[in-house]
Design a protein around this motif. Structure first.
Motif, PDB file in Angstrom:
ATOM      1  N   GLU A 243       0.826  -1.206   0.000  1.00  0.00           N
ATOM      2  CA  GLU A 243       0.000   0.000   0.000  1.00  0.00           C
ATOM      3  C   GLU A 243       0.860   1.257   0.000  1.00  0.00           C
ATOM      4  O   GLU A 243       2.046   1.225   0.314  1.00  0.00           O
ATOM      5  N   GLU A 244       0.216   2.359  -0.337  1.00  0.00           N
ATOM      6  CA  GLU A 244       0.769   3.696  -0.156  1.00  0.00           C
ATOM      7  C   GLU A 244      -0.228   4.512   0.650  1.00  0.00           C
ATOM      8  O   GLU A 244      -1.438   4.254   0.616  1.00  0.00           O
ATOM      9  N   ILE A 245       0.264   5.526   1.349  1.00  0.00           N
ATOM     10  CA  ILE A 245      -0.623   6.396   2.115  1.00  0.00           C
ATOM     11  C   ILE A 245      -0.997   7.650   1.334  1.00  0.00           C
ATOM     12  O   ILE A 245      -1.869   8.404   1.758  1.00  0.00           O
ATOM     13  N   GLU A 246      -0.350   7.866   0.167  1.00  0.00           N
ATOM     14  CA  GLU A 246      -0.675   9.015  -0.662  1.00  0.00           C
ATOM     15  C   GLU A 246      -2.088   8.901  -1.233  1.00  0.00           C
ATOM     16  O   GLU A 246      -2.636   7.809  -1.354  1.00  0.00           O
ATOM     17  N   GLU A 247      -2.633  10.041  -1.611  1.00  0.00           N
ATOM     18  CA  GLU A 247      -3.946  10.089  -2.259  1.00  0.00           C
ATOM     19  C   GLU A 247      -3.821  10.908  -3.542  1.00  0.00           C
ATOM     20  O   GLU A 247      -3.534  12.105  -3.486  1.00  0.00           O
ATOM     21  N   PRO A 248      -4.031  10.330  -4.720  1.00  0.00           N
ATOM     22  CA  PRO A 248      -4.278   8.899  -4.916  1.00  0.00           C
ATOM     23  C   PRO A 248      -3.015   8.090  -4.649  1.00  0.00           C
ATOM     24  O   PRO A 248      -1.905   8.629  -4.688  1.00  0.00           O
ATOM     25  N   GLY A 249      -3.185   6.846  -4.387  1.00  0.00           N
ATOM     26  CA  GLY A 249      -2.046   5.981  -4.129  1.00  0.00           C
ATOM     27  C   GLY A 249      -2.449   4.534  -4.259  1.00  0.00           C
ATOM     28  O   GLY A 249      -3.620   4.214  -4.494  1.00  0.00           O
ATOM     29  N   ILE A 250      -1.494   3.638  -4.104  1.00  0.00           N
ATOM     30  CA  ILE A 250      -1.764   2.206  -4.218  1.00  0.00           C
ATOM     31  C   ILE A 250      -2.618   1.746  -3.044  1.00  0.00           C
ATOM     32  O   ILE A 250      -2.302   2.028  -1.883  1.00  0.00           O
ATOM     33  N   ARG A 251      -3.700   1.058  -3.354  1.00  0.00           N
ATOM     34  CA  ARG A 251      -4.548   0.476  -2.328  1.00  0.00           C
ATOM     35  C   ARG A 251      -4.505  -1.040  -2.439  1.00  0.00           C
ATOM     36  O   ARG A 251      -4.151  -1.604  -3.480  1.00  0.00           O
ATOM     37  N   LEU A 252      -4.877  -1.684  -1.365  1.00  0.00           N
ATOM     38  CA  LEU A 252      -4.669  -3.120  -1.243  1.00  0.00           C
ATOM     39  C   LEU A 252      -5.404  -3.927  -2.316  1.00  0.00           C
ATOM     40  O   LEU A 252      -4.885  -4.928  -2.812  1.00  0.00           O
ATOM     41  N   ASP A 253      -6.588  -3.507  -2.694  1.00  0.00           N
ATOM     42  CA  ASP A 253      -7.346  -4.254  -3.708  1.00  0.00           C
ATOM     43  C   ASP A 253      -6.579  -4.337  -5.018  1.00  0.00           C
ATOM     44  O   ASP A 253      -6.508  -5.407  -5.644  1.00  0.00           O
ATOM     45  N   ASP A 254      -5.995  -3.207  -5.448  1.00  0.00           N
ATOM     46  CA  ASP A 254      -5.211  -3.213  -6.683  1.00  0.00           C
ATOM     47  C   ASP A 254      -3.965  -4.078  -6.540  1.00  0.00           C
ATOM     48  O   ASP A 254      -3.579  -4.801  -7.469  1.00  0.00           O
ATOM     49  N   THR A 255      -3.332  -4.011  -5.373  1.00  0.00           N
ATOM     50  CA  THR A 255      -2.136  -4.816  -5.148  1.00  0.00           C
ATOM     51  C   THR A 255      -2.441  -6.305  -5.222  1.00  0.00           C
ATOM     52  O   THR A 255      -1.685  -7.085  -5.820  1.00  0.00           O
ATOM     53  N   LEU A 256      -3.541  -6.722  -4.633  1.00  0.00           N
ATOM     54  CA  LEU A 256      -3.900  -8.142  -4.666  1.00  0.00           C
ATOM     55  C   LEU A 256      -4.207  -8.601  -6.083  1.00  0.00           C
ATOM     56  O   LEU A 256      -3.882  -9.734  -6.467  1.00  0.00           O
ATOM     57  N   LYS A 257      -4.800  -7.721  -6.887  1.00  0.00           N
ATOM     58  CA  LYS A 257      -5.019  -8.057  -8.300  1.00  0.00           C
ATOM     59  C   LYS A 257      -3.689  -8.171  -9.035  1.00  0.00           C
ATOM     60  O   LYS A 257      -3.499  -9.062  -9.877  1.00  0.00           O
ATOM     61  N   PHE A 258      -2.758  -7.284  -8.726  1.00  0.00           N
ATOM     62  CA  PHE A 258      -1.431  -7.334  -9.335  1.00  0.00           C
ATOM     63  C   PHE A 258      -0.702  -8.608  -8.910  1.00  0.00           C
ATOM     64  O   PHE A 258      -0.074  -9.298  -9.731  1.00  0.00           O
ATOM     65  N   ILE A 259      -0.796  -8.955  -7.636  1.00  0.00           N
ATOM     66  CA  ILE A 259      -0.147 -10.168  -7.133  1.00  0.00           C
ATOM     67  C   ILE A 259      -0.714 -11.411  -7.810  1.00  0.00           C
ATOM     68  O   ILE A 259       0.020 -12.361  -8.108  1.00  0.00           O
ATOM     69  N   ASP A 260      -2.009 -11.395  -8.093  1.00  0.00           N
ATOM     70  CA  ASP A 260      -2.629 -12.523  -8.796  1.00  0.00           C
ATOM     71  C   ASP A 260      -1.990 -12.709 -10.175  1.00  0.00           C
ATOM     72  O   ASP A 260      -1.804 -13.846 -10.629  1.00  0.00           O
ATOM     73  N   VAL A 261      -1.630 -11.604 -10.815  1.00  0.00           N
ATOM     74  CA  VAL A 261      -0.935 -11.669 -12.104  1.00  0.00           C
ATOM     75  C   VAL A 261       0.521 -12.086 -11.909  1.00  0.00           C
ATOM     76  O   VAL A 261       1.053 -12.945 -12.639  1.00  0.00           O
ATOM     77  N   LEU A 262       1.170 -11.505 -10.915  1.00  0.00           N
ATOM     78  CA  LEU A 262       2.575 -11.829 -10.653  1.00  0.00           C
ATOM     79  C   LEU A 262       2.775 -13.314 -10.376  1.00  0.00           C
ATOM     80  O   LEU A 262       3.790 -13.903 -10.768  1.00  0.00           O
ATOM     81  N   ALA A 263       1.826 -13.919  -9.721  1.00  0.00           N
ATOM     82  CA  ALA A 263       1.959 -15.333  -9.345  1.00  0.00           C
ATOM     83  C   ALA A 263       2.047 -16.256 -10.547  1.00  0.00           C
ATOM     84  O   ALA A 263       2.495 -17.406 -10.417  1.00  0.00           O
ATOM     85  N   ASP A 264       1.646 -15.774 -11.708  1.00  0.00           N
ATOM     86  CA  ASP A 264       1.724 -16.588 -12.922  1.00  0.00           C
ATOM     87  C   ASP A 264       2.888 -16.182 -13.832  1.00  0.00           C
ATOM     88  O   ASP A 264       3.000 -16.694 -14.954  1.00  0.00           O
ATOM     89  N   GLN A 265       3.734 -15.280 -13.350  1.00  0.00           N
ATOM     90  CA  GLN A 265       4.883 -14.841 -14.133  1.00  0.00           C
ATOM     91  C   GLN A 265       6.085 -15.768 -13.894  1.00  0.00           C
ATOM     92  O   GLN A 265       6.114 -16.526 -12.922  1.00  0.00           O
ATOM     93  N   PRO A 266       7.096 -15.701 -14.754  1.00  0.00           N
ATOM     94  CA  PRO A 266       8.289 -16.539 -14.572  1.00  0.00           C
ATOM     95  C   PRO A 266       9.207 -15.999 -13.480  1.00  0.00           C
ATOM     96  O   PRO A 266      10.336 -15.572 -13.713  1.00  0.00           O
ATOM     97  N   ILE A 267       8.689 -15.983 -12.238  1.00  0.00           N
ATOM     98  CA  ILE A 267       9.484 -15.616 -11.071  1.00  0.00           C
ATOM     99  C   ILE A 267       9.404 -16.769 -10.079  1.00  0.00           C
ATOM    100  O   ILE A 267       8.534 -17.633 -10.176  1.00  0.00           O
ATOM    101  N   ASN A 268      10.319 -16.770  -9.113  1.00  0.00           N
ATOM    102  CA  ASN A 268      10.430 -17.909  -8.207  1.00  0.00           C
ATOM    103  C   ASN A 268       9.928 -17.640  -6.798  1.00  0.00           C
ATOM    104  O   ASN A 268       9.693 -18.578  -6.039  1.00  0.00           O
TER     105      ASN A 268
END
Length: 391
Positions: A231-256
């Motif tokens: 998350e970020e505390i800035e407004e506008p800023g990163i909020r948890l819902d967007d991060t979890l959506k991003f993480i859902d994508v990251l989990a399928d990337q070629p990372i370990n």
């Protein structure tokens, strides 16, 4: 004596690489490189003192581009001229089976023209950070974005050729990869900004380029990790819902693995005080065993680590405590937990390999080192300051 702790058991990645235990040293900036970005003898001495016990040692972040430098004393992986020092560093850390992971980054707007020797910092958009004396960065052009993506690829090549076991992409702590994802720092209207999918594009393209380099120069045992701030505390800023959506994508990337950067491992939302579920458990649900997770933040005692592992998190990162106690893992393995040091004295800095530049950096960031006789404050906003545990 050691069988009672699950964190001492090995972990094997899907690519077949086995990590000897579940303890990680996170990337903690020591600000002790030479002025030109080369690895210094002081750095080598520090790593030599602190390595050998943990399963993975993530080397403090190095810039991939000349204009990506974020602070004085920062090492660089932006040129082949740094290879001799990088090779020494990899060799130093790889003791007793410890895996050496090199964190790489671009500071973006979290720099200034003084650090960059007269060059204006850059970012996704020309928006200054909400920090004292922050400079307004130049908005990156399409060609400059592509060059930085290539810089990440070349930095990965150097890490491979220097003998590191892997790299960690620094997508956290408000630096450039996070700046592209953040609606505060990214106000673009082209393919690199705007929608959530477009704001994901830069980090995903970096991963894509890094993966291509790994396939060309390394074998399938090379580790690629990604670090993220929820998350970020800035407004506008990163909020948890967007991060979890991003993480859902990251989990399928070629990372370990995915490394979740927080000042407290069990932290709940900064922005939604009504949400009592720890963020790391939310992340775990989304990842759903597709990637191993590293949790970090105020983890000091063996019971702290075991709590992380018992919750189904794969690795626990011990930051500041690893500075105070270089033999933390070895003492636990030998059943000597009562001899683990949780405080340090100014008289011990030399034997711990903490030079004056490192200590000054920690002090400037209000990092709580548990100094004997000190009333030093805890760094409650550590991750938002881009501070230890780390950088």
């Amino acid at each position: 004596m050691t069988e009672k702790y699950n964190f001492l058991k090995p972990y094997t990645f899907k690519n077949g690489v086995t990590i000897k235990n579940r303890i990680v040293i996170p990337p903690m900036t020591e600000a002790a490189a030479l002025e030109n970005g080369a690895v210094s003898q002081d750095e080598l001495r520090y790593f030599n003192i602190h390595t050998g016990g943990v399963g993975m040692f993530i080397i403090p972040t190095m810039n991939v581009s000349d204009n990506g430098k974020g602070f004085e004393g920062e090492p660089s992986v932006a040129d082949d001229k740094f290879m001799p020092g990088l090779k020494k560093l990899a060799n130093t850390v790889k003791q007793n089976g410890t895996k050496a992971i090199l964190q790489i980054f671009h500071a973006g707007r979290m720099s200034n023209s003084k650090i960059l020797r007269g060059v204006q910092p850059v970012s996704a958009s020309a928006v200054a950070a909400l920090r004292p004396n922050a400079e307004t960065p130049c908005e990156l052009t399409e060609s400059e974005i592509e060059q930085i993506i290539e810089d990440f690829g070349q930095a990965t090549r150097r890490a491979i050729q220097a003998g590191f076991d892997g790299i960690e992409l620094h997508g956290a702590n408000t630096y450039l990869m996070q700046q592209f994802f953040s609606p505060h720092s990214n106000r673009r209207s082209d393919k690199w900004g705007g929608s959530l999918e477009n704001r994901m594009r830069f980090p995903l393209e970096v991963i894509k380029r890094v993966h291509a380099v790994v396939e060309k120069y390394a074998d399938d045992k090379f580790i690629v990790g990604y670090r993220i701030s929820p998350e970020e505390i800035e407004e506008p800023g990163i909020r948890l819902d967007d991060t979890l959506k991003f993480i859902d994508v990251l989990a399928d990337q070629p990372i370990n693995y995915l490394h979740v950067s927080m000042g407290y491992s069990w932290r709940t939302s900064l922005n939604d005080k009504s949400d009592a579920e720890p963020i790391i458990l939310k992340v775990k649900k989304v990842v759903n065993n597709r990637l191993p997770l590293i949790s970090v933040g105020s983890i000091e005692k063996p019971t702290d680590v075991e709590k992380i592992i018992d919750a189904g998190i794969d690795f626990a990162a011990i930051g500041r405590e690893s500075i105070r106690e270089p033999k933390w893992v070895q003492k636990v393995e030998l059943g000597q937990e009562n001899s683990i040091k949780y405080q340090m004295s100014l008289t011990e800095l030399d034997e711990l390999g903490v030079n004056s530049a490192f200590f000054d950096f920690l002090s400037a960031m209000n990092a709580d080192l548990h100094l004997v006789g000190s009333d030093q404050p805890k760094d409650d906003f550590a991750e938002n300051l881009g501070v230890v545990e780390g950088n």
